[in-house]
Each structure stands twice: as structure tokens, then as C-alpha cells.
Write a protein that holds these residues in place. Structure first.
Motif, PDB file in Angstrom:
ATOM      1  N   TYR A   1       0.825  -1.203   0.000  1.00 33.36           N
ATOM      2  CA  TYR A   1       0.000   0.000   0.000  1.00 33.36           C
ATOM      3  C   TYR A   1       0.860   1.253   0.000  1.00 33.36           C
ATOM      4  O   TYR A   1       0.644   2.165  -0.791  1.00 33.36           O
ATOM      5  N   ASP A   2       1.848   1.290   0.893  1.00 34.50           N
ATOM      6  CA  ASP A   2       2.682   2.487   1.023  1.00 34.50           C
ATOM      7  C   ASP A   2       3.442   2.795  -0.255  1.00 34.50           C
ATOM      8  O   ASP A   2       3.604   3.964  -0.615  1.00 34.50           O
ATOM      9  N   ASN A   3       3.895   1.788  -0.934  1.00 37.16           N
ATOM     10  CA  ASN A   3       4.741   2.009  -2.106  1.00 37.16           C
ATOM     11  C   ASN A   3       3.962   1.965  -3.414  1.00 37.16           C
ATOM     12  O   ASN A   3       3.834   2.978  -4.110  1.00 37.16           O
ATOM     13  N   GLU A   4       3.436   0.809  -3.744  1.00 41.37           N
ATOM     14  CA  GLU A   4       2.840   0.615  -5.072  1.00 41.37           C
ATOM     15  C   GLU A   4       1.516   1.357  -5.255  1.00 41.37           C
ATOM     16  O   GLU A   4       1.314   2.036  -6.259  1.00 41.37           O
ATOM     17  N   TRP A   5       0.600   1.206  -4.297  1.00 40.57           N
ATOM     18  CA  TRP A   5      -0.703   1.830  -4.464  1.00 40.57           C
ATOM     19  C   TRP A   5      -0.636   3.335  -4.359  1.00 40.57           C
ATOM     20  O   TRP A   5      -1.369   4.043  -5.061  1.00 40.57           O
ATOM     21  N   THR A   6       0.242   3.865  -3.532  1.00 41.18           N
ATOM     22  CA  THR A   6       0.403   5.312  -3.436  1.00 41.18           C
ATOM     23  C   THR A   6       0.960   5.858  -4.750  1.00 41.18           C
ATOM     24  O   THR A   6       0.490   6.887  -5.263  1.00 41.18           O
ATOM     25  N   THR A   7       1.926   5.156  -5.324  1.00 45.41           N
ATOM     26  CA  THR A   7       2.492   5.565  -6.616  1.00 45.41           C
ATOM     27  C   THR A   7       1.429   5.512  -7.705  1.00 45.41           C
ATOM     28  O   THR A   7       1.296   6.448  -8.504  1.00 45.41           O
TER      29      THR A   7
ATOM     30  N   ILE B   1     -10.336   5.780  -7.759  1.00 41.97           N
ATOM     31  CA  ILE B   1     -10.748   4.567  -7.060  1.00 41.97           C
ATOM     32  C   ILE B   1     -11.239   3.519  -8.057  1.00 41.97           C
ATOM     33  O   ILE B   1     -10.916   2.329  -7.951  1.00 41.97           O
ATOM     34  N   ASP B   2     -12.004   3.934  -9.064  1.00 43.01           N
ATOM     35  CA  ASP B   2     -12.478   3.007 -10.091  1.00 43.01           C
ATOM     36  C   ASP B   2     -11.311   2.378 -10.857  1.00 43.01           C
ATOM     37  O   ASP B   2     -11.328   1.183 -11.149  1.00 43.01           O
ATOM     38  N   MET B   3     -10.312   3.189 -11.164  1.00 42.35           N
ATOM     39  CA  MET B   3      -9.142   2.657 -11.877  1.00 42.35           C
ATOM     40  C   MET B   3      -8.386   1.642 -11.018  1.00 42.35           C
ATOM     41  O   MET B   3      -7.983   0.579 -11.500  1.00 42.35           O
TER      42      MET B   3
ATOM     43  N   ILE C   1      -7.765  -2.366 -11.669  1.00 46.74           N
ATOM     44  CA  ILE C   1      -6.453  -3.029 -11.580  1.00 46.74           C
ATOM     45  C   ILE C   1      -6.558  -4.271 -10.696  1.00 46.74           C
ATOM     46  O   ILE C   1      -6.069  -5.349 -11.052  1.00 46.74           O
ATOM     47  N   LEU C   2      -7.217  -4.132  -9.547  1.00 45.55           N
ATOM     48  CA  LEU C   2      -7.403  -5.285  -8.658  1.00 45.55           C
ATOM     49  C   LEU C   2      -8.195  -6.395  -9.328  1.00 45.55           C
ATOM     50  O   LEU C   2      -7.870  -7.580  -9.183  1.00 45.55           O
TER      51      LEU C   2
END
Length: 93
Positions: free
Chosen positions: A32-38, A54-56, A60-61
Motif C-alpha cells: 500500500y505504502d509504495n505501489e498503491w500510493t504511486t 478509485i475506479d481505476m 487493476i485489482l
């Protein structure tokens, strides 16, 4: 004595286990801290609408889940065929 108490006891945490609950929590936190924030920041640069971002990320998920699920299905097929072939070879001899 200490080794025999730990051995086979599910209530004692094996600190050498790389997948113990605290390590898994650390991995998700880092994700979360690295990939999702980026990812959030990059999408926000293109379109700063919060709902769109959020939709994007949800899309991805969903794609990740579909790929993972497909891989699991393929693995099940491979394992089933492997077991089937090994049982067949036992009966042939």
C-alpha cells in the motif's frame, strides 16, 4: 525442552517463518505504502477526480484477480493431469 514444546504447537509462533501473520501484514503495508500510493499519484496527475482514481485502482485489482484465478485453474488442471497420469502408469505395469 524448548524445541519439543514449540514443535507441532500451533500456538507458538515460528519466528523463522517468512509468512507468519506479522510478516504478511508488513508485506501488505509496504504494498500500500509504495505501489498503491504511486499508482494513485500517477492516475491523479491525469485525472484528479477521486471517484475515477478509485475506479481505476479497482479495475487493476479485478484484472489481478482474474489473472490469479486463471493461473490457479491452470495449476489445478496440471495437478489433476499429473495425478491421473501417475495413476495410469501404475495400472499399466
Amino acid at each position: 525442552m524448548a524445541v519439543s514444546v514449540r514443535e507441532g504447537n500451533p500456538n507458538i509462533v515460528n519466528l523463522n517463518d517468512p509468512y507468519r501473520s506479522t510478516k504478511v501484514a508488513e508485506l501488505y503495508s509496504e504494498l500500500y505504502d509504495n505501489e498503491w500510493t504511486t499508482a494513485f499519484d500517477r492516475i491523479e496527475k491525469d485525472k484528479p477526480d477521486g471517484r475515477y482514481i478509485i475506479d481505476m485502482l479497482l479495475d487493476i485489482l479485478n484484472v489481478i484477480f482474474l489473472i490469479w484465478n486463471t493461473d490457479v485453474i491452470h495449476l489445478k488442471v496440471i495437478l489433476t493431469l499429473t495425478v491421473y497420469k501417475s495413476k495410469r502408469s501404475i495400472y499399466k505395469t
